[in-house]
Enzyme design. Sequence first.
Site, PDB file in Angstrom:
ATOM      1  N   LYS A   6      -6.614  -4.866  -1.813  1.00  0.00           N
ATOM      2  CA  LYS A   6      -5.854  -4.015  -2.678  1.00  0.00           C
ATOM      3  C   LYS A   6      -6.631  -3.174  -3.599  1.00  0.00           C
ATOM      4  O   LYS A   6      -6.550  -1.829  -3.798  1.00  0.00           O
ATOM      5  CB  LYS A   6      -4.695  -4.595  -3.188  1.00  0.00           C
ATOM      6  CG  LYS A   6      -3.596  -3.797  -3.871  1.00  0.00           C
ATOM      7  CD  LYS A   6      -3.002  -2.614  -3.355  1.00  0.00           C
ATOM      8  CE  LYS A   6      -2.244  -1.660  -4.330  1.00  0.00           C
ATOM      9  NZ  LYS A   6      -1.710  -0.477  -3.433  1.00  0.00           N
ATOM     10  N   PHE A  24       0.710  -1.309   0.150  1.00  0.00           N
ATOM     11  CA  PHE A  24       0.090   0.057  -0.266  1.00  0.00           C
ATOM     12  C   PHE A  24       0.701   1.256   0.058  1.00  0.00           C
ATOM     13  O   PHE A  24       0.470   2.303   0.145  1.00  0.00           O
ATOM     14  CB  PHE A  24      -0.948   0.165   1.186  1.00  0.00           C
ATOM     15  CG  PHE A  24      -1.879  -1.055   1.189  1.00  0.00           C
ATOM     16  CD1 PHE A  24      -3.144  -1.028   0.527  1.00  0.00           C
ATOM     17  CD2 PHE A  24      -1.795  -2.285   1.768  1.00  0.00           C
ATOM     18  CE1 PHE A  24      -4.154  -1.861   0.442  1.00  0.00           C
ATOM     19  CE2 PHE A  24      -2.641  -3.378   1.585  1.00  0.00           C
ATOM     20  CZ  PHE A  24      -3.935  -3.199   0.886  1.00  0.00           C
ATOM     21  N   LEU A  25       2.173   1.031  -0.288  1.00  0.00           N
ATOM     22  CA  LEU A  25       3.080   2.321  -0.027  1.00  0.00           C
ATOM     23  C   LEU A  25       2.634   3.383  -1.162  1.00  0.00           C
ATOM     24  O   LEU A  25       2.099   3.141  -2.511  1.00  0.00           O
ATOM     25  CB  LEU A  25       4.516   1.912  -0.251  1.00  0.00           C
ATOM     26  CG  LEU A  25       5.050   1.367  -1.553  1.00  0.00           C
ATOM     27  CD1 LEU A  25       5.137   2.396  -2.594  1.00  0.00           C
ATOM     28  CD2 LEU A  25       6.250   0.715  -1.317  1.00  0.00           C
ATOM     29  N   ASN A  42      -7.643   0.817  -3.752  1.00  0.00           N
ATOM     30  CA  ASN A  42      -7.367   1.855  -4.942  1.00  0.00           C
ATOM     31  C   ASN A  42      -8.424   2.345  -5.722  1.00  0.00           C
ATOM     32  O   ASN A  42      -8.650   3.437  -6.213  1.00  0.00           O
ATOM     33  CB  ASN A  42      -6.332   1.093  -6.041  1.00  0.00           C
ATOM     34  CG  ASN A  42      -4.877   1.416  -5.366  1.00  0.00           C
ATOM     35  OD1 ASN A  42      -4.565   1.912  -4.351  1.00  0.00           O
ATOM     36  ND2 ASN A  42      -4.122   0.643  -6.205  1.00  0.00           N
ATOM     37  N   CYS A  62      -0.764   2.878 -10.848  1.00  0.00           N
ATOM     38  CA  CYS A  62      -1.443   2.053  -9.924  1.00  0.00           C
ATOM     39  C   CYS A  62      -2.927   2.477 -10.195  1.00  0.00           C
ATOM     40  O   CYS A  62      -3.799   1.841 -10.737  1.00  0.00           O
ATOM     41  CB  CYS A  62      -1.354   2.291  -8.468  1.00  0.00           C
ATOM     42  SG  CYS A  62       0.329   1.472  -8.212  1.00  0.00           S
TER      43      CYS A  62
END
Length: 438
Positions: free
Chosen positions: A205, A150-151, A209, A261
């Site tokens: 994830k 998650f950086l 996003n 992303c």
Amino acid sequence: MKICVVGTGYVGLVAGTCFAESGNDVICVDVDAAKVAALSAGEVPIYEPGLEELVRRNVEQGRLTFQTDLDDAVRRSLLCFIAVGTPEGKDGEADLGAVMAVARGIGEALDGYRVIVDKSTVPVGTAARVEAVIGDCTDHEFDVVSNPEFLKEGAAIADFQKPDRVIIGCRSQRAGLLMEELYNPFVRTGKPILRMSPESAEMAKYAANAMLAARISLMNEIANLCEATGSDVEDVRRGVGLDQRLGPAFLFPGVGYGGSCFPKDVKALIQVADQYAQRAQILRSVDEVNDRQKGWLFEKFQQYVGGDLSAKRVAVWGLSFKPRTDDMREAPSVVLIHSLLDAGVRVAAHDPVAMPVAERIFGDKIEYFDKSYDALDGADCLVIVTEWQEFKQPDFDRIRQLLKTPLVIDGRNLYDRETMKRIGFRYIAVGRQPVGEA
Ligand code: NAD
């Protein structure tokens, strides 16, 4: 612990380096031999604040090494991380070619129990596919774990070392305990390590996003409505952000999200929905609104510069998709500059770190300036694309003197409207009423 991390991009390099920093022995593997050679010499090929120093220190201490030999790395590691790219593939689907190639390579190299950790962002079911591929290559015992990352680029080290949460998706107790042991130093302030199924980890994830991208697109849509209705999105943003149910983060309007992303992950999730015969209506709109928003800067340029565009020159401040990174993947600046070049406009660009990356995209089609003010000389307009800190309080009088016409189009709402009016600028910002005379 002995670890290998396959893929030394923004995620793999940061993860490998931070694992080494907490005392582990880490081998980073990449197919790109030139990158491996540079990294072995302590040269970091990407811009990420604080990373180079951390890489150097851990290389010097002998805890961090780089190589292209995957077999050897797997044999010397207990945990093998897959952190290769999962770019947009056919019809927006995530391209899992590199992930599966690495899985096969790991499977072929196994000589005993290993934990294979999928850190790349991948659609639900990929851990099961990775397990099947490795199982076809070996009779040795192994576990597959989904451990999404998650950086944020630009704050990657802090994010990695102090994550809001760590997600470990696996059914094996043995692998789960090893992963917890590895991550314990990063959650000493009490942030949770969440254990769940690999499928839930993979979906978590994409869901995160998708939510963030949706918030940006919704705010951009509201900004456009503000512009049309005479409201000011900056007041609206404050009014919304103080609502405790909503909070202030991710409410800044702008020129669309970019990076490696959000765009591809939203598209990949739409594809997942299609495969399961689900309608991803909101996600499709999120994507469409974002595409449209990336055209906002050029639209304003056409509207306010006017006349024969092929005789115009524009200064562009900011090329990276966000500040504190040199990443230009899916950056709004790329869309803007292509539109400007198609219209015959001359482009004078400045970015604190991304200009080498821009040169690989645009070559000599645009001009590059190391100093921000040099790009302004004789330009018909200044366009702000990225909210770098150094653009926030510039010398407005100097800008006014250098520009041929005092026009600033600000895709990040950096400036005070009253100040701009006083200095005599025509100032166009997102979701706000234009300042100054035509
Ligand atoms: P990247 O493109 O920066 O790096 C990928 C690296 O993998 C490259 O160095 C490439 O040479 C290497 N590689 C490709 N194929 C290989 C192979 N077969 N063997 C060894 N190395 C190989 O990618 P990234 O931005 O670090 O992203 C990696 C994954 O992490 C993606 O799935 C991405 O969605 C996810 N992710 C990225 C971020 C981010 O901010 N960049 C954040 C969270 C998650």
